[in-house]
Motif scaffolding. Structure first.
Motif, PDB file in Angstrom:
ATOM      1  N   LEU A  13      23.091  33.087  50.152  1.00  0.00           N
ATOM      2  CA  LEU A  13      22.089  32.028  50.025  1.00  0.00           C
ATOM      3  C   LEU A  13      21.048  32.153  51.125  1.00  0.00           C
ATOM      4  N   GLN A  14      19.787  32.186  50.728  1.00  0.00           N
ATOM      5  CA  GLN A  14      18.693  32.161  51.686  1.00  0.00           C
ATOM      6  C   GLN A  14      18.370  30.703  52.045  1.00  0.00           C
ATOM      7  N   ASN A  15      17.644  30.522  53.133  1.00  0.00           N
ATOM      8  CA  ASN A  15      17.268  29.160  53.525  1.00  0.00           C
ATOM      9  C   ASN A  15      16.490  28.446  52.422  1.00  0.00           C
ATOM     10  N   SER A  16      15.717  29.210  51.673  1.00  0.00           N
ATOM     11  CA  SER A  16      14.929  28.600  50.596  1.00  0.00           C
ATOM     12  C   SER A  16      15.798  28.165  49.420  1.00  0.00           C
ATOM     13  N   ASP A  17      17.049  28.650  49.384  1.00  0.00           N
ATOM     14  CA  ASP A  17      17.968  28.270  48.307  1.00  0.00           C
ATOM     15  C   ASP A  17      18.696  26.955  48.611  1.00  0.00           C
ATOM     16  N   VAL A  18      18.514  26.427  49.795  1.00  0.00           N
ATOM     17  CA  VAL A  18      19.259  25.235  50.240  1.00  0.00           C
ATOM     18  C   VAL A  18      18.265  24.103  50.491  1.00  0.00           C
ATOM     19  N   GLU A  19      18.510  22.965  49.865  1.00  0.00           N
ATOM     20  CA  GLU A  19      17.678  21.775  50.050  1.00  0.00           C
ATOM     21  C   GLU A  19      18.556  20.650  50.610  1.00  0.00           C
ATOM     22  N   LEU A  20      18.062  20.039  51.675  1.00  0.00           N
ATOM     23  CA  LEU A  20      18.835  19.016  52.376  1.00  0.00           C
ATOM     24  C   LEU A  20      18.179  17.654  52.174  1.00  0.00           C
ATOM     25  N   ASP A  21      18.979  16.678  51.748  1.00  0.00           N
ATOM     26  CA  ASP A  21      18.506  15.302  51.595  1.00  0.00           C
ATOM     27  C   ASP A  21      19.565  14.386  52.201  1.00  0.00           C
ATOM     28  N   PHE A  22      19.311  13.946  53.436  1.00  0.00           N
ATOM     29  CA  PHE A  22      20.274  13.093  54.129  1.00  0.00           C
ATOM     30  C   PHE A  22      20.549  11.830  53.311  1.00  0.00           C
ATOM     31  N   GLY A  23      21.807  11.463  53.255  1.00  0.00           N
ATOM     32  CA  GLY A  23      22.213  10.284  52.499  1.00  0.00           C
ATOM     33  C   GLY A  23      22.437  10.557  51.036  1.00  0.00           C
ATOM     34  N   GLN A  24      22.093  11.770  50.568  1.00  0.00           N
ATOM     35  CA  GLN A  24      22.260  12.102  49.156  1.00  0.00           C
ATOM     36  C   GLN A  24      23.131  13.343  48.980  1.00  0.00           C
ATOM     37  N   GLU A  25      22.555  14.531  49.299  1.00  0.00           N
ATOM     38  CA  GLU A  25      23.295  15.754  49.017  1.00  0.00           C
ATOM     39  C   GLU A  25      22.634  16.948  49.688  1.00  0.00           C
ATOM     40  N   ILE A  26      23.412  18.020  49.712  1.00  0.00           N
ATOM     41  CA  ILE A  26      22.874  19.352  49.996  1.00  0.00           C
ATOM     42  C   ILE A  26      22.885  20.101  48.663  1.00  0.00           C
ATOM     43  N   LEU A  27      21.739  20.560  48.232  1.00  0.00           N
ATOM     44  CA  LEU A  27      21.633  21.248  46.955  1.00  0.00           C
ATOM     45  C   LEU A  27      21.555  22.749  47.192  1.00  0.00           C
ATOM     46  N   PHE A  28      22.528  23.456  46.607  1.00  0.00           N
ATOM     47  CA  PHE A  28      22.535  24.919  46.658  1.00  0.00           C
ATOM     48  C   PHE A  28      22.070  25.403  45.280  1.00  0.00           C
ATOM     49  N   ARG A  29      20.905  26.012  45.251  1.00  0.00           N
ATOM     50  CA  ARG A  29      20.338  26.430  43.976  1.00  0.00           C
ATOM     51  C   ARG A  29      20.823  27.833  43.598  1.00  0.00           C
ATOM     52  N   ALA A  30      21.221  27.972  42.357  1.00  0.00           N
ATOM     53  CA  ALA A  30      21.637  29.280  41.831  1.00  0.00           C
ATOM     54  C   ALA A  30      20.393  30.092  41.480  1.00  0.00           C
ATOM     55  N   ARG A  31      20.320  31.289  42.051  1.00  0.00           N
ATOM     56  CA  ARG A  31      19.190  32.182  41.779  1.00  0.00           C
ATOM     57  C   ARG A  31      19.745  33.588  41.531  1.00  0.00           C
ATOM     58  N   PRO A  32      18.949  34.448  40.931  1.00  0.00           N
ATOM     59  CA  PRO A  32      19.412  35.828  40.704  1.00  0.00           C
ATOM     60  C   PRO A  32      19.744  36.566  41.995  1.00  0.00           C
ATOM     61  N   THR A  33      19.171  36.112  43.106  1.00  0.00           N
ATOM     62  CA  THR A  33      19.388  36.806  44.378  1.00  0.00           C
ATOM     63  C   THR A  33      20.655  36.360  45.094  1.00  0.00           C
ATOM     64  N   ASN A  34      21.368  35.357  44.576  1.00  0.00           N
ATOM     65  CA  ASN A  34      22.608  34.922  45.230  1.00  0.00           C
ATOM     66  C   ASN A  34      23.762  34.968  44.235  1.00  0.00           C
ATOM     67  N   ARG A  35      24.938  34.558  44.705  1.00  0.00           N
ATOM     68  CA  ARG A  35      26.156  34.690  43.905  1.00  0.00           C
ATOM     69  C   ARG A  35      26.546  33.396  43.179  1.00  0.00           C
ATOM     70  N   LEU A  36      25.766  32.344  43.258  1.00  0.00           N
ATOM     71  CA  LEU A  36      26.087  31.098  42.560  1.00  0.00           C
ATOM     72  C   LEU A  36      25.798  31.228  41.074  1.00  0.00           C
ATOM     73  N   GLU A  37      26.745  30.778  40.269  1.00  0.00           N
ATOM     74  CA  GLU A  37      26.554  30.812  38.827  1.00  0.00           C
ATOM     75  C   GLU A  37      25.745  29.611  38.339  1.00  0.00           C
ATOM     76  N   GLN A  38      25.828  28.511  39.059  1.00  0.00           N
ATOM     77  CA  GLN A  38      25.055  27.319  38.728  1.00  0.00           C
ATOM     78  C   GLN A  38      24.807  26.513  39.995  1.00  0.00           C
ATOM     79  N   ASP A  39      23.850  25.605  39.929  1.00  0.00           N
ATOM     80  CA  ASP A  39      23.541  24.786  41.100  1.00  0.00           C
ATOM     81  C   ASP A  39      24.778  24.004  41.543  1.00  0.00           C
TER      82      ASP A  39
END
Length: 704
Positions: A228-254
């Motif tokens: 996961l690159q830094n651009s693949d991670v979105e931080l929202d305090f009080g809600q969630e950390i979102l790890f986005r699935a992209r062709p460049t990483n190993r996540l199958e889904q968000d």
């Protein structure tokens, strides 16, 4: 309940609601979950683990533990840096996926040992080192060490800080030595914050700097493993950390990982520390690695796995107790967090706002039940609400959404008990008012009874050989039966027995008015000129004129007598009343009964032209030994315990037996009354009971 009473009740309820909301704010001012909520979660968590319902254990995690036995084997009281270098070198040949240290290596030892350690880090290339921070609640410069700025920035990532965020800022730092940090694969923080009861159930995944965030070491490992690159991670305090699935990483889904406003994630251990993941002591690893025959076994044990290395004794690496065991080291908390990340398990806790909404919904539901002013309905609604809350808690537990059952439940229970008590207090006050009104009514009724009794003759006339007797027993304190006996002069007596329709106060008032009119009429005119028919017609006219509207549904049934004692002549006039009973005593036989029932309509119901046509008088001579008995329907309709009427036949039997046994009228009528009371027993009196009796004794019996 009147409008003013309901308004007072509403104001009292609203005041209670305000107090309840204040209690709600007091309970939740530090978060949605309280100590008791976590105690319940801990017990359910233990049950879930023991029954196999909790999250699975990842087979990619293994511990290398540093125990007291290790220090004895090394013959030292501290951890030698060259020993760590040896372990790194061993693991480099076992094809591990990553090595995560739970030891903050901040101080140098010897130049040679440190160089060996740096060399082992570079040779392995998969080692992660931790940093520790004092967690501050703001970013004031005094909480930071400027000398460590550059080193901290190497660990940091950029992020947008939302207005709802309340992060913990990285303050005074305890960092790995720069030479170690430069050689390691990555560095992340291991700072942790206990819950309100001192137990560790959460891990701070992120710490804030002035314009960036520092990931926890477990989060750093997960990012690298998933590419996961830094651009693949979105931080929202009080809600969630979102790890986005992209062709460049190993996540199958968000992957959405919930975090609170502080930046913490909830930990759910897969089991107690002694059985959560595989473990091997560091000194044992060294021994096995030195044995060529065991290298294959070590490779099978470690290949492709993530190794967490930590000290299980107390010290800087020990974070204290967790929700499962009393002495779980900090390395276990990182293992639990990493296990959740690898298995994509997202635990979401109720936020304060959500709990407040739920509490307000419960408050509204219970208050609506209170508004019905029914304790039973309030209790039913409260039980249903609490059962619904418990059901929701169980369902959400299996959906990995945690609900503070006791916080909301205690609030709802306290609200229910408070409103129930308020209803009890209102009921008590209402009962007090009713008792006071009842007492006042009883006093007023007692006064009314005394006044009514004073309207009846204080005593019956005494004119031997004629004897008079009367009894009035109202069903309530006041009644509608009436009788009177008035001496008109010239040896004449006017007698009356009547029954006003209805019972209680209205009948008593109507009866009192009728007696007043009758006495005014008899005593205010020349009595010698009045005959019985004229008296009755005039009384009916007065009743119609004065009370046709006020008492339009009431009337009087009555029997009027005019006795001429000089001759024994008896004039009888009946207005819809029970027939008069004329009883004749016979020597050696039961007395005979003759009923006198001349026609006539009730008083006060018809105007005089119609009433006069229905009215006919009957004349009789009351012979010596004869008795005339008048009675109201309350006598014949007296009921016993089996709800049976006395009836005319039983009344006749009582009268004949009494007059056969007793020559004197008073004794005979007392015997009749006793017979009626014995038959009725404890049965309730439903109607007024009144009797009037007249007797003419033979002249020879007066000397007996």
């Amino acid at each position: 309940m009147g409008k003013s009473a309901r308004l007072r009740s509403l104001l009292a309820g609203l005041l209670f609601i305000v107090c309840a909301m204040g209690l709600q704010a007091l309970l939740w001012h530090r978060g949605a979950f309280g100590v008791l909520d976590y105690m319940v979660l801990d017990r359910m968590q233990r049950y879930a683990i023991q029954s196999g319902l909790r999250q699975p254990k990842s087979d990619r995690i293994i511990y290398i533990t540093i125990t007291d036995e290790c220090y004895r084997k090394w013959g030292r009281s501290f951890l030698p840096r060259e020993t760590l270098a040896e372990v790194n070198t061993i693991l480099a040949g076992l094809d591990i996926e990553a090595l995560v240290y739970d030891l903050i290596l901040a101080q140098p030892q010897s130049e040679a040992a440190d160089a060996a350690f740096v060399d082992s880090l570079q040779r392995n290339g998969r080692v992660y080192l931790p940093a520790g921070f004092h967690m501050a609640i703001d970013s004031h410069p005094q909480t930071r060490l400027p000398a460590a700025e550059q080193q901290i920035n190497l660990m940091s990532q950029r992020y947008p800080l939302t207005h709802e965020a309340q992060p913990r800022f990285a303050g005074r730092s305890f960092l790995p030595a720069p030479i170690f940090q430069a050689a390691a694969r990555g560095v992340g923080h291991v700072s942790v914050e206990a819950d309100r009861d001192g137990v560790y159930r959460h891990l701070n995944l992120v710490l804030a700097t002035r314009d960036a965030w520092i990931p926890a070491i477990t989060l750093k490992v997960f990012q690298d493993l998933m590419l996961l690159q830094n651009s693949d991670v979105e931080l929202d305090f009080g809600q969630e950390i979102l790890f986005r699935a992209r062709p460049t990483n190993r996540l199958e889904q968000d992957f959405h990982l919930p975090i609170d406003s502080i930046g913490r994630s909830t930990l759910l251990p897969p089991g107690p520390f002694d059985s959560d993941f595989e473990k091997i002591a560091m000194h044992r690893l060294q021994e096995l690695a030195r044995d060529p025959a065991m290298r294959g076994n070590l490779y099978d044990l470690f290949a492709g796995r993530i190794v967490l290395l930590g000290d299980v004794s107390t010290g800087i690496a020990d974070a204290g107790s967790t929700s499962l065991e009393n002495d779980v080291p900090l390395v276990a908390l990182h293992a639990y967090a990493l296990n959740g990340l690898l298995n994509r398990i997202a635990i979401r806790e109720s936020a304060v706002g959500q709990v407040r909404i739920l509490g307000m919904a419960m408050l509204l539901l219970v208050f609506l039940a209170y508004w019905r002013h029914s304790q039973r309905f309030l209790l039913l609604i409260s039980v249903i609400a609490l059962l619904g809350l418990l059901t929701a808690f169980i369902v959400l537990w299996y959906w990995q959404f945690l609900l503070p059952l006791l916080t909301v439940g205690q609030f709802s229970l306290a609200l229910t008990i408070g409103l129930f008590s308020l209803l009890q207090w209102e009921k008590f006050q209402k009962q007090q008012i009713q008792r006071q009104e009842q007492l006042r009514n009883q006093q007023e009724m007692q006064i009314a009874r005394q006044i009514q009794q004073q309207l009846l003759p204080p005593s019956m006339p005494f004119h031997p050989p004629y004897f008079f007797w009367a009894l009035n027993r109202p069903a309530y304190q006041v009644g509608g039966d009436l009788y009177d006996a008035i001496e008109l002069g010239d040896g004449r007596y006017f007698l009356l027995l009547g029954d006003v329709s209805g019972k209680g106060v209205p009948a008593a008032l109507y009866m009192s008015s009728a007696i007043g009119m009758l006495r005014s009429m008899l005593l205010g005119h020349q009595q010698a000129s009045l005959d019985l028919r004229t008296i009755v017609l005039h009384l009916n006219r007065l009743l119609r004129y004065n009370h046709a509207h006020q008492y339009k549904n009431m009337f009087i049934s009555a029997t009027f007598l005019l006795l001429h004692t000089n001759t024994g002549q008896l004039d009888v006039l009946r207005c819809g009343h029970e027939p008069a009973m004329l009883v004749t005593r016979r020597a050696g036989a039961r007395p005979g009964i003759t009923y006198l029932k001349p026609p006539g309509f009730v008083l006060g119901a018809l105007d005089n032209p119609l009433f006069e046509r229905s009215l006919q008088a009957e004349q009789r001579t009351l012979e010596p030994g004869q008795s005339l008995i008048l009675y109201t329907d309350g006598i014949t309709e007296a009921k016993n315990g089996q709800d049976e009427f006395l009836g005319l036949d039983r009344f006749e039997s009582a009268v004949t037996e009494a007059l056969q046994s007793h020559a004197r009228l008073e004794a005979a009528m007392q015997a009749v009354l006793t017979a009626i009371d014995q038959w009725a027993g404890q049965g309730m009196q439903y109607d007024d009971m009144t009797m009037l009796a007249l007797q003419r004794l033979p002249a020879d019996s007066l000397t007996d």
